[in-house]
Design an enzyme around this catalytic site. Structure first.
Site, mmCIF file in Angstrom:
data_model
loop_
_atom_site.group_PDB
_atom_site.id
_atom_site.type_symbol
_atom_site.label_atom_id
_atom_site.label_comp_id
_atom_site.label_asym_id
_atom_site.label_seq_id
_atom_site.Cartn_x
_atom_site.Cartn_y
_atom_site.Cartn_z
ATOM 1 N N ARG A 143 0.858 -1.193 0.000
ATOM 2 C CA ARG A 143 0.000 0.000 0.000
ATOM 3 C C ARG A 143 0.890 1.238 0.000
ATOM 4 O O ARG A 143 0.979 1.995 0.979
ATOM 5 C CB ARG A 143 -0.959 -0.033 1.175
ATOM 6 N N GLN A 149 -0.365 2.197 -6.007
ATOM 7 C CA GLN A 149 -1.798 2.513 -5.933
ATOM 8 C C GLN A 149 -2.575 2.018 -7.152
ATOM 9 O O GLN A 149 -3.708 1.552 -7.030
ATOM 10 C CB GLN A 149 -2.004 4.025 -5.783
ATOM 11 N N ASP A 160 -3.597 -1.666 -6.732
ATOM 12 C CA ASP A 160 -4.177 -2.037 -5.443
ATOM 13 C C ASP A 160 -5.628 -2.502 -5.604
ATOM 14 O O ASP A 160 -6.556 -1.687 -5.599
ATOM 15 C CB ASP A 160 -4.086 -0.848 -4.495
ATOM 16 N N SER A 192 -8.122 -1.535 -2.680
ATOM 17 C CA SER A 192 -8.687 -0.183 -2.738
ATOM 18 C C SER A 192 -9.754 -0.084 -3.818
ATOM 19 O O SER A 192 -10.806 0.537 -3.621
ATOM 20 C CB SER A 192 -7.576 0.840 -2.997
ATOM 21 N N TYR A 213 -4.456 1.306 7.329
ATOM 22 C CA TYR A 213 -5.396 0.542 8.147
ATOM 23 C C TYR A 213 -5.399 1.074 9.576
ATOM 24 O O TYR A 213 -4.452 1.727 10.037
ATOM 25 C CB TYR A 213 -5.002 -0.936 8.194
#
Length: 374
Positions: free
Chosen positions: A120, A125, A128, A131, A226
């Site tokens: 992450r 990104q 991912d 996400s 997180y």
């Protein structure tokens, strides 16, 4: 080199890549095989894949001939055994929480990449999948709540009087939570949001929601976005604040999860019993134990007039755009390991090594290595 796109299990309506991704792979001098009917539930039939340059084959042929098998859900152990000995397996296997499969891959000297392990980081990104799917889930959760709620979301001024807007509480302001906030606001609700991470406050307020603040949270910036476990004093104050807000809410959407651990309990039984009749709880953490004490995974239960939805694979309810996003994540990752039409695994790249469960039977991801050694 051949990339294969497999058909997912019956309960899964997404597909790893849509026909548009096939065109990109072909431009890289990569051949593509697609299992018969792989994209049907995502509204991409075999003809569209063929028009994009893919060859349509049965499952057995695909598993035996391709160099990279791309899917979402894990293949069975028997199917993995039927793959070519040097072929690479890619999907979302929850490798850290599926030790049987992980040990099997290592024992069979396989090379496998599990997409939920993508680091992450800013650079990763675009790859991912967690996400991407959280975006889908956050949006869909609000629509589900709106369908179940026995009243309107927005304010209405009518000849029969004024209807006040619904009050929505979002617990957890990660990707799913922020998308839920944005969607609830678009539907006209009054939105409140809670997160233990102080950094989330600005994002929540920028979307027009009110931030429920409880001071004294432990905020670990190394946790990849997180939440982290909190001390007992904070947990007590957090539960009281959530109890107060939830009992006023028409809808509560919970998204809080801690990687590798049971989801934190945020809504106690006493809170549910004190909520408004007709209120709705959408628990997006149901698969890891649930944020609500009364959640039952993959079921909707009614307690004292409150509907509690234990959400399962919610992303599969929007298969077309979910598959589009998943496929884009896949292409961005494959670009790292395919060079000039050939596979090139560079484990000096932190994204490649971080996503790799094992290479030719040797654990690569550091957390997988730790799990195996323990």
């Amino acid at each position: 080199m051949i990339v294969g796109i497999v058909k997912e299990p019956e309960e899964e309506s997404r597909v790893a890549m849509l026909p548009e991704a096939v065109k990109t792979l072909k431009s890289w001098n990569v051949e593509v095989m697609v299992e018969t009917g792989a994209g049907k539930k995502a509204f991409a039939d075999d003809a569209l894949y063929q028009e994009s340059g893919a060859e349509i084959v049965d499952r057995s042929t695909l598993l035996q001939k391709v160099d990279i098998v791309c899917g979402i859900q894990a293949l069975s152990i028997a199917e993995i055994r039927s793959m070519g000995p040097k072929s690479v397996l890619m999907g979302q296997f929850n490798a850290l929480y599926n030790p049987e499969l992980t040990h099997f891959l290592i024992h069979e000297s396989r090379t496998a990449f599990s997409m939920e392990l993508v680091p992450r980081t800013t650079r990763a990104q675009s790859m991912d999948v967690l996400s991407s799917m959280a975006t889908v889930v956050g949006y869909k959760a609000v629509l589900m709540a709106a369908n179940l709620l026995p009243r309107f979301f927005p304010m209405f001024m009518t000849a029969a009087g004024t209807i006040t807007p619904s009050r929505v509480l979002i617990l957890g302001a990660g990707v799913a939570g922020l998308q839920a906030i944005a969607t609830a606001k678009r539907l006209g609700a009054t939105v409140f949001a809670f997160d233990v991470r102080q950094a989330a406050k600005e994002e929540v307020m920028s979307l027009g929601a009110k931030f429920v603040e409880v001071e004294g949270a432990t905020d670990d910036k190394s946790a990849g976005g997180y939440a982290v476990e909190q001390n007992e004093d904070f947990i007590h104050r957090q539960k009281e604040a959530i109890h107060e807000q939830a009992t006023k809410a028409d809808v509560v959407i919970t998204t809080a999860q801690i990687p590798g651990k049971k989801a934190p309990l945020l809504i106690e039984e006493r809170t549910v019993l004190a909520m408004k009749p007709g209120a709705v709880v959408i628990d997006l953490a149901a698969s890891s134990g649930g944020n609500c004490a009364l959640t039952q995974a993959d079921q909707t239960v009614s307690i004292n007039g409150v509907s509690i939805v234990g959400v399962g694979n919610l992303a599969a309810q929007l298969p077309q755009d979910a598959s589009k996003m998943y496929g884009k994540n896949y292409l961005n990752f494959l670009k790292l390991i395919i060079k000039e039409g050939q596979m090139n695994l560079n484990f000096e790249d932190d994204i490649v090594s971080g996503t790799c469960v094992c290479h030719e039977g040797k654990p690569v991801n550091s957390r997988i290595t730790q799990m195996i050694n323990n």
